[in-house]
Design an enzyme around this catalytic site. Sequence first.
Site, PDB file in Angstrom:
ATOM      1  N   GLU A   1       0.825  -1.200   0.000  1.00 41.43           N
ATOM      2  CA  GLU A   1       0.000   0.000   0.000  1.00 41.43           C
ATOM      3  C   GLU A   1       0.869   1.264   0.000  1.00 41.43           C
ATOM      4  O   GLU A   1       1.852   1.362   0.741  1.00 41.43           O
ATOM      5  CB  GLU A   1      -0.876  -0.033   1.255  1.00 41.43           C
ATOM      6  CG  GLU A   1      -1.829   1.117   1.425  1.00 41.43           C
ATOM      7  CD  GLU A   1      -2.632   0.990   2.717  1.00 41.43           C
ATOM      8  OE1 GLU A   1      -3.626   1.719   2.858  1.00 41.43           O
ATOM      9  OE2 GLU A   1      -2.256   0.167   3.593  1.00 41.43           O
TER      10      GLU A   1
ATOM     11  N   LYS B   1      -9.266   2.903  -1.807  1.00 40.61           N
ATOM     12  CA  LYS B   1      -9.506   2.179  -0.564  1.00 40.61           C
ATOM     13  C   LYS B   1     -10.921   2.475  -0.056  1.00 40.61           C
ATOM     14  O   LYS B   1     -11.356   3.633  -0.033  1.00 40.61           O
ATOM     15  CB  LYS B   1      -8.466   2.584   0.473  1.00 40.61           C
ATOM     16  CG  LYS B   1      -8.424   1.730   1.723  1.00 40.61           C
ATOM     17  CD  LYS B   1      -7.211   2.102   2.563  1.00 40.61           C
ATOM     18  CE  LYS B   1      -7.051   1.224   3.787  1.00 40.61           C
ATOM     19  NZ  LYS B   1      -5.807   1.553   4.538  1.00 40.61           N
TER      20      LYS B   1
ATOM     21  N   CYS C   1      -5.640  -3.031   2.452  1.00 41.08           N
ATOM     22  CA  CYS C   1      -5.418  -3.157   3.887  1.00 41.08           C
ATOM     23  C   CYS C   1      -6.691  -3.284   4.715  1.00 41.08           C
ATOM     24  O   CYS C   1      -7.272  -4.353   4.830  1.00 41.08           O
ATOM     25  CB  CYS C   1      -4.564  -1.990   4.368  1.00 41.08           C
ATOM     26  SG  CYS C   1      -3.800  -2.313   5.992  1.00 41.08           S
TER      27      CYS C   1
ATOM     28  N   GLY D   1     -14.886 -61.318   9.084  1.00 41.21           N
ATOM     29  CA  GLY D   1     -13.882 -62.212   8.526  1.00 41.21           C
ATOM     30  C   GLY D   1     -12.503 -61.601   8.673  1.00 41.21           C
ATOM     31  O   GLY D   1     -12.308 -60.422   8.357  1.00 41.21           O
ATOM     32  N   VAL D   2     -11.545 -62.374   9.157  1.00 43.45           N
ATOM     33  CA  VAL D   2     -10.198 -61.870   9.428  1.00 43.45           C
ATOM     34  C   VAL D   2      -9.209 -62.624   8.545  1.00 43.45           C
ATOM     35  O   VAL D   2      -9.026 -63.837   8.700  1.00 43.45           O
ATOM     36  CB  VAL D   2      -9.828 -62.036  10.915  1.00 43.45           C
ATOM     37  CG1 VAL D   2      -8.435 -61.476  11.180  1.00 43.45           C
ATOM     38  CG2 VAL D   2     -10.857 -61.341  11.802  1.00 43.45           C
ATOM     39  N   SER D   3      -8.586 -61.898   7.627  1.00 40.36           N
ATOM     40  CA  SER D   3      -7.684 -62.530   6.662  1.00 40.36           C
ATOM     41  C   SER D   3      -6.228 -62.465   7.065  1.00 40.36           C
ATOM     42  O   SER D   3      -5.397 -63.179   6.518  1.00 40.36           O
ATOM     43  CB  SER D   3      -7.842 -61.853   5.295  1.00 40.36           C
ATOM     44  OG  SER D   3      -7.344 -60.521   5.350  1.00 40.36           O
TER      45      SER D   3
ATOM     46  N   SER E   1      -8.970 -56.076   6.968  1.00 42.83           N
ATOM     47  CA  SER E   1      -9.695 -56.781   8.024  1.00 42.83           C
ATOM     48  C   SER E   1      -9.084 -56.495   9.391  1.00 42.83           C
ATOM     49  O   SER E   1      -9.786 -56.503  10.407  1.00 42.83           O
ATOM     50  CB  SER E   1      -9.720 -58.288   7.748  1.00 42.83           C
ATOM     51  OG  SER E   1      -8.421 -58.854   7.812  1.00 42.83           O
TER      52      SER E   1
ATOM     53  N   TRP F   1     -12.058 -53.707  -7.179  1.00 44.21           N
ATOM     54  CA  TRP F   1     -11.265 -54.856  -6.738  1.00 44.21           C
ATOM     55  C   TRP F   1     -11.984 -55.548  -5.575  1.00 44.21           C
ATOM     56  O   TRP F   1     -11.506 -55.624  -4.451  1.00 44.21           O
ATOM     57  CB  TRP F   1      -9.863 -54.404  -6.343  1.00 44.21           C
ATOM     58  CG  TRP F   1      -8.860 -55.489  -6.161  1.00 44.21           C
ATOM     59  CD1 TRP F   1      -8.254 -55.871  -5.013  1.00 44.21           C
ATOM     60  CD2 TRP F   1      -8.327 -56.347  -7.173  1.00 44.21           C
ATOM     61  NE1 TRP F   1      -7.386 -56.898  -5.227  1.00 44.21           N
ATOM     62  CE2 TRP F   1      -7.401 -57.221  -6.560  1.00 44.21           C
ATOM     63  CE3 TRP F   1      -8.541 -56.471  -8.555  1.00 44.21           C
ATOM     64  CZ2 TRP F   1      -6.698 -58.188  -7.264  1.00 44.21           C
ATOM     65  CZ3 TRP F   1      -7.839 -57.436  -9.255  1.00 44.21           C
ATOM     66  CH2 TRP F   1      -6.929 -58.275  -8.612  1.00 44.21           C
TER      67      TRP F   1
ATOM     68  N   SER G   1     -24.300 -46.662 -13.674  1.00 47.01           N
ATOM     69  CA  SER G   1     -23.553 -47.921 -13.679  1.00 47.01           C
ATOM     70  C   SER G   1     -23.117 -48.346 -15.069  1.00 47.01           C
ATOM     71  O   SER G   1     -22.193 -49.150 -15.218  1.00 47.01           O
ATOM     72  CB  SER G   1     -24.403 -49.043 -13.051  1.00 47.01           C
ATOM     73  OG  SER G   1     -24.632 -48.782 -11.682  1.00 47.01           O
TER      74      SER G   1
END
Length: 691
Positions: free
Chosen positions: A56, A125, A181, A370-372, A377, A494, A669
């Site tokens: 300024e 200003k 300003c 389900g635990v892989s 998971s 996936w 889709s």
Amino acid sequence: MRRNHQFYSIYHHGFARLAVAIPAVRIAEPAFNGERTSALARRAADEGAVVVLFPELGLSAYSNDDLFQQTTLLDAVEQALIDLAVATHDLNALLLVGAPLRHEGRLFNCAVALCGGQIVGVTPKSYLPNYREFYEKRHFAAARDAIGDTIRIAGQRAPFGTNILYEAEAIPGLAVYVELCEDLWAPLPPSTFAALAGATVLCNLSASNITIGKADYRRALCLSQSARTIAAYLYSAAGLGESTTDLAWDGHALICENGELLAESRRFLDDEQIICADVDLERLVQDRMRQTSFSDSIGDYRERLRAMRRITLAIRPPFVTDLRRTVARFPYVPDDPATRDERCYEAYNIQVHGLIQRMRSAGVTKVVIGVSGGLDSTQALIVAVRAMDRLGLPRQNVLAYTMPGFATSAQTHRNAQALMAALGVSAYEIDIRPSALQMLRDLGHPAGEGKPVYDVTFENVQAGERTSHLFRLANYHNAIVVGTGDLSELALGWCTYGVGDQMSHYNVNASVPKTLIQHLIRYVIRSGEFGSEVNKVLEEILATEISPELVPAADNNDDKPAQRTEEIIGPYALQDFNLYYITRYGFRPSKVAFLAMHAWRDADRGAWPEGLPEHKRRAYDLPIILHWLRVFLYRFFQISQFKRSAMPNGPKVGSGGSLSPRGDWRAPSDASATVWLAEIDRLIEDLNKQE
């Protein structure tokens, strides 16, 4: 690939380099101040900047007090403007400089816009501070006091007023507005209305003196205004050379973009400064398109906005290849450890509280999972356990099942068993091979007779058997199935649709990308909330190869996973990067590739998230980036949407979005990826021609 292709220029991808300059000034010496302004403007333009902002009243200096009422000084300012226009006529940039200008028998504190050797506009200003150390009304008139909308200055007649926008037609999205300003300190800054009228770059010429703590307040104001207006906000405060009779000056310069600080000067320097940053104009325009409240505000102030005057600038886009902004390798994972831990804390608790509410609304006290022994998971199991803890229920109400199939490795099997035991959940094992084999026989599939035919049917039979068991177990135990699939898998398709890992009663990982899952687990380790035994298992899981484990190893070695997911669908680090910029901002594939190139081409440049192993700190060259981006585009746009259209409920975790059809992403889709693939294919062809 040669570097002279337009692909390599930042301006080709919707960026514009903007600069803020802090020159040395001398009190009441406009000729000297004009020379310094010219020199810094040339430096900035030589670096590819198309907008250069100065402080300024920079041509006269701000701290002149009653010297502003001297005709000799004001004449010298006008001559300095003439000299500056001549000296910068060849610069390919808009210069915004501060000057006290006589107009209609009064003196105005003005921002003068110069381009191509011409004064193209003057903004007075609006708000004059007249409190504490400020006495601007002693010398200046406010913008509202002006009668006409043009000014005669330096032998030219130029637009005058607070309703001027500067637009560069050759640089899409570059629309500049100027305020001064105190205008920013007002309850309704003029730049707010300018942004609604289309300004994407808001510039503030300031001479704000410095007091303790004021820099933080300035920074907060600029960041807030840039976020509220979805714009870039440039700020330039007076520095070296201003009078210190009663005040001090720090030369504070800022460049902000939609609430993010891109660049900031070093304050209290004894030297002149220029800061530059590359603002993403396309990102700003995209965000405004999405913000319905922004559009509604335009409607509310339509009549005022129609009064905005637009000045067209003949600025050409330079060829600039050195992108000056940080492009994080992991947009879902902050590099700063404190910020990362805060985000992980929030994401983790969003998951936990989402599951708690779903259990309460469903009237159940148990969950099936389900635990892989893999990442997803593991995170879902941790969330389920913490939900039980917060509900005051026993951890045994988590019914956890490991379900080995034809390709389950000894490593992941050990991980799953050890994790379930360490967490104290109800741990079970169901071997799905007999039921999967029976289904393969029922189908007449060669693998049902022991032949090594490992096609998609072979894989999906196993995924379906696991999911079928989990849902029937949930029926039997009056529980709900907790899903484990993550955002990255949904993006790439996936996952196995329907009777497969795409389906659950509630998926806590639905909007958590793979790159963040790893850091959520590391966050849990650092927090120590589950103890050293659990942490040891979690470390083992983090070190395990990501794999669907559906196809046996050719050498019958089942110690480690045989399949490598990232060899099929691409590195998750790149695919999460692609996902973020494609869905969050709608960028063209070529721009996403440009950003990825800057983020990933050199492993030694830029920050890496703390805790990421050295062997995962990789670099990717442009051909690799383009290859996997093309895979992403095909999978995301063409073959995977039907899975997302039918995805189960799950909590939205991050601003990067979710892919729920009830949330951030709604798409047909049966869409085609043709236009996205064509855009990236044209780029690949053009780049290859230049080799």
